[in-house]
Scaffold this active site. Sequence first.
Site, mmCIF file in Angstrom:
data_model
loop_
_atom_site.group_PDB
_atom_site.id
_atom_site.type_symbol
_atom_site.label_atom_id
_atom_site.label_comp_id
_atom_site.label_asym_id
_atom_site.label_seq_id
_atom_site.Cartn_x
_atom_site.Cartn_y
_atom_site.Cartn_z
ATOM 1 N N GLU A 48 0.988 -1.110 -0.013
ATOM 2 C CA GLU A 48 -0.154 -0.277 -0.099
ATOM 3 C C GLU A 48 1.014 1.355 -0.051
ATOM 4 O O GLU A 48 1.820 1.113 1.088
ATOM 5 C CB GLU A 48 -0.527 -0.298 1.142
ATOM 6 C CG GLU A 48 -1.695 1.288 0.993
ATOM 7 C CD GLU A 48 -2.323 1.296 2.283
ATOM 8 O OE1 GLU A 48 -3.409 2.248 2.474
ATOM 9 O OE2 GLU A 48 -2.885 0.964 2.867
ATOM 10 N N GLU A 53 -2.608 11.628 3.207
ATOM 11 C CA GLU A 53 -3.505 11.244 4.005
ATOM 12 C C GLU A 53 -4.332 12.389 5.414
ATOM 13 O O GLU A 53 -2.452 12.957 5.735
ATOM 14 C CB GLU A 53 -3.228 9.675 5.015
ATOM 15 C CG GLU A 53 -3.792 8.515 4.430
ATOM 16 C CD GLU A 53 -3.430 7.611 5.259
ATOM 17 O OE1 GLU A 53 -4.023 6.781 5.390
ATOM 18 O OE2 GLU A 53 -2.661 7.007 5.389
#
Length: 168
Positions: A48, A53
Site C-alpha cells: 500500500e 492522508e
Amino acid sequence: MKTQGHQSFGINTWVEARVNAPEGHGIWPAFWMLGNSISSVGWPSCGEIDIMEIQGQNPFRNFGTMHWADANSAHASFGGMFNSSGNLAAGFHTYAISRTASSIKWYVDGVQYFEGNIANGVNSTSEFQGQFFILLNLAVGGNFVGSPDGGTVFPQQLQVDWVRVWGT
C-alpha cells in the site's frame, strides 16, 4: 474512486492529484494505491502506498506512508509527514509520488518531503515492484482520526480537480 480492474501502474511512474481536502475532527481524506495482488495475497502483502492522508482535525499535515508484509508476514510501515505552513484544507494542493525500482518519493505542491528505499526488495519490499491501482476516498472515523465530534460539520466533500499518471 477506484481504478482496480480498469487501470494499474508499474514502476517508473509519477502519480499525482490536485485535491481540496475537507477538515473536521474524524474526517479522513485519502489518495492512495494498493497492489493488484490484493485479491490473491491480501493486505499488507499486496503493498500500500499512501500519497495523501490528512487528519481532518489537523489539516496542516499530510502523511505519506508505505505498508507491506515483512519477512515474517507481519505488517511493516515506513513513512513521513509534510508539515504545511498553511491549512491544506483551505484550497487545492497537488499530492504526488514518483516510484522507481529503487525508491518511492513523496511530494506536496512539488516539494519532496520523504523517500523510501525499495531497491532490490530491501526489507521485504518486493511488492512495490508490481502493478498498483489508485484509490481516492473520504472516510469518516477510524483509528487514524478518531470519531467526529460536535464541531464536525456535515456534509463533507473531497474535491478532486484531476488525477495524472506518467509512465508505465
